[in-house]
Motif scaffolding. Structure first.
Motif, PDB file in Angstrom:
ATOM      1  N   MET A 136     -11.612 -11.067  -9.835  1.00  0.00           N
ATOM      2  CA  MET A 136     -12.799 -10.739 -10.113  1.00  0.00           C
ATOM      3  C   MET A 136     -12.944  -9.433 -10.970  1.00  0.00           C
ATOM      4  SD  MET A 136     -15.874  -9.989  -7.503  1.00  0.00           S
ATOM      5  CE  MET A 136     -16.143  -8.245  -7.676  1.00  0.00           C
ATOM      6  N   VAL A 137     -12.391  -8.461 -10.677  1.00  0.00           N
ATOM      7  CA  VAL A 137     -12.502  -7.157 -11.516  1.00  0.00           C
ATOM      8  C   VAL A 137     -12.047  -7.363 -13.038  1.00  0.00           C
ATOM      9  CG1 VAL A 137     -11.534  -5.009 -12.040  1.00  0.00           C
ATOM     10  CG2 VAL A 137     -12.374  -5.457  -9.590  1.00  0.00           C
ATOM     11  N   LEU A 192     -15.726  -3.109   7.669  1.00  0.00           N
ATOM     12  CA  LEU A 192     -14.376  -3.714   7.615  1.00  0.00           C
ATOM     13  C   LEU A 192     -13.570  -2.816   6.418  1.00  0.00           C
ATOM     14  CD1 LEU A 192     -12.296  -6.008   8.386  1.00  0.00           C
ATOM     15  CD2 LEU A 192     -13.211  -7.332   6.455  1.00  0.00           C
ATOM     16  N   GLN A 193     -14.284  -2.722   5.350  1.00  0.00           N
ATOM     17  CA  GLN A 193     -13.799  -2.057   4.109  1.00  0.00           C
ATOM     18  C   GLN A 193     -13.319  -0.739   4.319  1.00  0.00           C
ATOM     19  OE1 GLN A 193     -12.100  -3.547   1.561  1.00  0.00           O
ATOM     20  NE2 GLN A 193     -12.970  -5.457   2.621  1.00  0.00           N
ATOM     21  N   ILE A 213     -23.479  -8.143  -5.759  1.00  0.00           N
ATOM     22  CA  ILE A 213     -24.038  -9.256  -6.841  1.00  0.00           C
ATOM     23  C   ILE A 213     -24.415 -10.519  -6.409  1.00  0.00           C
ATOM     24  CG2 ILE A 213     -23.079 -10.567  -8.717  1.00  0.00           C
ATOM     25  CD1 ILE A 213     -21.302  -8.289  -9.694  1.00  0.00           C
ATOM     26  N   TYR A 252     -12.439   0.431   7.576  1.00  0.00           N
ATOM     27  CA  TYR A 252     -11.299   0.304   8.161  1.00  0.00           C
ATOM     28  C   TYR A 252     -10.061   0.071   7.167  1.00  0.00           C
ATOM     29  CZ  TYR A 252      -8.176  -1.916  11.569  1.00  0.00           C
ATOM     30  OH  TYR A 252      -7.226  -2.521  12.296  1.00  0.00           O
ATOM     31  N   VAL A 253     -10.153  -0.708   6.605  1.00  0.00           N
ATOM     32  CA  VAL A 253      -8.930  -1.452   5.775  1.00  0.00           C
ATOM     33  C   VAL A 253      -8.619  -0.236   4.802  1.00  0.00           C
ATOM     34  CG1 VAL A 253      -8.269  -2.921   3.898  1.00  0.00           C
ATOM     35  CG2 VAL A 253      -9.649  -3.753   5.729  1.00  0.00           C
ATOM     36  N   ILE A 280      -9.860 -10.095  -5.274  1.00  0.00           N
ATOM     37  CA  ILE A 280     -10.728  -8.849  -6.063  1.00  0.00           C
ATOM     38  C   ILE A 280     -10.189  -8.555  -7.253  1.00  0.00           C
ATOM     39  CG2 ILE A 280     -11.340  -6.477  -5.500  1.00  0.00           C
ATOM     40  CD1 ILE A 280     -12.544  -8.562  -3.669  1.00  0.00           C
ATOM     41  N   VAL A 313      -4.777  -0.773  -6.084  1.00  0.00           N
ATOM     42  CA  VAL A 313      -5.204  -1.913  -5.285  1.00  0.00           C
ATOM     43  C   VAL A 313      -6.400  -1.355  -4.170  1.00  0.00           C
ATOM     44  CG1 VAL A 313      -4.557  -3.744  -3.853  1.00  0.00           C
ATOM     45  CG2 VAL A 313      -3.184  -3.279  -5.778  1.00  0.00           C
ATOM     46  N   LEU A 343      -9.215  -0.720  -6.310  1.00  0.00           N
ATOM     47  CA  LEU A 343      -9.860  -1.904  -6.633  1.00  0.00           C
ATOM     48  C   LEU A 343     -10.601  -2.825  -5.393  1.00  0.00           C
ATOM     49  CD1 LEU A 343      -7.591  -3.393  -9.285  1.00  0.00           C
ATOM     50  CD2 LEU A 343      -9.718  -2.297  -9.733  1.00  0.00           C
ATOM     51  N   ARG A 344      -9.837  -2.840  -4.404  1.00  0.00           N
ATOM     52  CA  ARG A 344     -10.534  -3.425  -3.155  1.00  0.00           C
ATOM     53  C   ARG A 344     -11.730  -3.150  -2.819  1.00  0.00           C
ATOM     54  NH1 ARG A 344      -6.547  -2.720  -0.098  1.00  0.00           N
ATOM     55  NH2 ARG A 344      -5.203  -4.749  -0.761  1.00  0.00           N
ATOM     56  N   THR A 376     -19.230  -4.226  -4.968  1.00  0.00           N
ATOM     57  CA  THR A 376     -19.874  -4.702  -5.853  1.00  0.00           C
ATOM     58  C   THR A 376     -20.010  -6.280  -6.007  1.00  0.00           C
ATOM     59  OG1 THR A 376     -18.690  -2.956  -7.433  1.00  0.00           O
ATOM     60  CG2 THR A 376     -19.832  -4.731  -8.568  1.00  0.00           C
ATOM     61  N   GLY A 377     -18.870  -7.000  -5.437  1.00  0.00           N
ATOM     62  CA  GLY A 377     -19.123  -8.444  -5.462  1.00  0.00           C
ATOM     63  C   GLY A 377     -20.150  -8.510  -4.370  1.00  0.00           C
ATOM     64  N   LEU A 387      -5.037   1.268   5.642  1.00  0.00           N
ATOM     65  CA  LEU A 387      -3.896   1.021   4.419  1.00  0.00           C
ATOM     66  C   LEU A 387      -3.158   2.707   4.211  1.00  0.00           C
ATOM     67  CD1 LEU A 387      -5.055  -1.797   2.339  1.00  0.00           C
ATOM     68  CD2 LEU A 387      -3.133  -1.680   3.875  1.00  0.00           C
ATOM     69  N   PHE A 428     -14.024  -1.156  -4.587  1.00  0.00           N
ATOM     70  CA  PHE A 428     -14.785  -1.513  -5.595  1.00  0.00           C
ATOM     71  C   PHE A 428     -15.417  -2.997  -5.789  1.00  0.00           C
ATOM     72  CE2 PHE A 428     -14.936  -3.040 -10.183  1.00  0.00           C
ATOM     73  CZ  PHE A 428     -16.293  -2.381 -10.334  1.00  0.00           C
ATOM     74  N   GLY A 429     -14.409  -3.761  -5.636  1.00  0.00           N
ATOM     75  CA  GLY A 429     -14.624  -5.296  -5.759  1.00  0.00           C
ATOM     76  C   GLY A 429     -15.395  -5.807  -4.646  1.00  0.00           C
ATOM     77  N   ASN A 430     -15.098  -5.244  -3.279  1.00  0.00           N
ATOM     78  CA  ASN A 430     -15.724  -6.010  -2.391  1.00  0.00           C
ATOM     79  C   ASN A 430     -17.233  -5.421  -2.307  1.00  0.00           C
ATOM     80  OD1 ASN A 430     -14.510  -7.454  -0.136  1.00  0.00           O
ATOM     81  ND2 ASN A 430     -12.886  -6.032  -0.470  1.00  0.00           N
TER      82      ASN A 430
END
Lengths: 68, 351
Positions: free
Chosen positions: A61-62, B324-325, B278, B327-328, A58, B264, B267-268, B274-275, B332, B270-272
């Motif tokens: 990717m960012v 999942l996100q 996309i 939960y994660v 991730i 992190v 970012l996790r 957004t990804g 965390l 956000f990235g998950n």
């Protein structure tokens, strides 16, 4: 996601994370096969480890969004 | 709700839009995807093209703008731009759903406090959660001591899961004081993830917005460090059982670790999300790339045939990722708080 360089970067990050998550998954399944009674703990540890490994992909990717 | 009622308006296709057609098709698709992922001042639902006329269906949202130069506040609905002369209202105009300065064309001359589409979605999520939780609370008041029923039973599964699988194993006997934060975090992320997956609700992507995840990560950062006990700080600034010269390297790394952990987390999520958005849009964009933006019907049909099963699969996977996100992120946060409040009885053995 501009240009081929950042695309290569994302690909490399995905390879690394794919290898990592693959290892985690295979070892977790082996662990469960050996000790089915420990399934619950193994599942929790597996998801946690997978989330940490996935963070690398991730971040890759960012960063590819940021680097032009 | 009348305020947010749908507005329909038509506008002539401008020469610039005609030029766009001749451009590379995939770049048009990429531009659409990037506009979707970004925040916007209106909730754009669909554009229907009928020859020369374009009909935009969008939900107007309130704009609250503070000009740095004049110090004036401008408050209006985003729908004013569609009827304003040249699309300029009080020195602002709208570009790709985003309010920009009419003169300079960028966003650094004013502060935007608007209810944007992401903020609107967050408020929608709040409302849904409030209704759900108050309904459940009422059910507990009405039937105390009895087996849960309906929605109550459905929510109890989640809350028990957070209590038993996330809070108790990681936070030990102090779990009760952190439970409200963990439950709130889980459901707030979950509802925003799920609302983002509903098509035609208006291109919502609020949990895939870095400011959204930043705020949640900052909450976790504060909670971890405020609750950190003596051992937690001792392990950062003076790791027991380590030679003095190693501390020169170790202390900066540990101090960076304080910030890296929530970064992190940020970012996790956000990235998950957004990804995922996309990916879904890129596969849907296959129809338009293969159909050459509506000029080749056969290509579009072939693209649709390929895209449909893949899209179904990716959407189903994103549904899983939404859970999942949430939960994660919660897990965390609980682990980090748990590590910070843990009592070390044999400090020398731990590293």
């Amino acid at each position: 996601m501009t240009g081929p360089v950042s695309a290569i970067g994302v690909g490399l990050a995905a390879i690394a994370a794919g290898l990592g998550i693959g290892l985690i998954g295979s070892n977790a399944v082996q662990g469960i096969a050996r000790q089915p009674e420990a399934t619950k703990q193994i599942n929790g540890a597996m998801i946690l480890a997978a989330a940490l490994v996935e963070g690398v992909a991730i971040i890759g990717m960012v960063l590819s969004f940021l680097i032009k | 709700m009348l305020l947010f009622s749908l507005s329909l308006h038509a506008e002539e296709a401008t020469p610039a839009q005609e030029c766009e057609k001749k451009e590379d098709v995939s770049s048009v698709v990429v531009e659409h995807i990037m506009n979707h992922v970004a925040d916007a001042n209106e909730n754009h639902i669909a554009t229907i093209k009928d020859g020369e006329h374009e009909t935009h269906i969008s939900m107007p949202l309130p704009c609250i703008l503070y000009s740095k130069a004049t110090g004036n506040w401008s408050v209006f609905m985003s729908s004013v731009f569609h009827h304003a002369p040249n699309g300029i209202h009080e020195g602002y105009k709208m570009e790709h759903g985003r309010v920009v300065d009419a003169q300079t064309g960028n966003r650094d001359t004013f502060f935007d406090f608007s209810i944007t589409k992401n903020v609107f979605n967050m408020l929608l999520g709040f409302t849904i959660l409030a209704i759900v939780f108050f309904t459940v609370k009422k059910a507990y008041d009405k039937r105390p001591g009895q087996a849960p029923r309906g929605l109550q039973g459905f929510m109890e599964v989640f809350i028990e899961f957070i209590t038993e699988d996330i809070a108790k194993p990681n936070l030990g006997n102090k779990y009760e004081s952190f439970l409200p934060y963990l439950i709130g975090l889980f459901f707030f992320i979950l509802i925003n993830n799920l609302l983002g997956l509903i098509p035609f609700l208006g291109n919502i992507n609020s949990s895939g917005n870095i400011s959204f995840t930043l705020v949640l990560a900052v909450f976790s950062l504060i909670l971890i460090n405020v609750n950190g006990n003596k051992d937690y700080w001792k392990h950062i600034f003076a790791m027991p059982g380590v030679p003095k010269w190693v501390l020169i390297i170790l202390v900066p790394v540990e101090v960076m670790g304080i910030l890296i952990k929530p970064a992190v987390l940020m970012l996790r999520l956000f990235g998950n999300i957004t990804g995922g958005h996309i990916t879904i849009l890129a596969i849907a964009g296959l129809i338009f790339i293969m159909g050459n933006l509506g000029t080749s019907v056969g290509g579009a049909a072939a693209g649709g045939l390929i895209a449909f099963p893949v899209l179904l699969f990716v959407n189903a996977m994103e549904l899983f990722v939404a859970f999942l996100q949430a939960y994660v992120f919660t897990l965390l946060t609980a682990i980090f708080i748990g590590a910070a409040i843990e009592e070390h009885h044999h400090a020398e053995e731990h590293h």
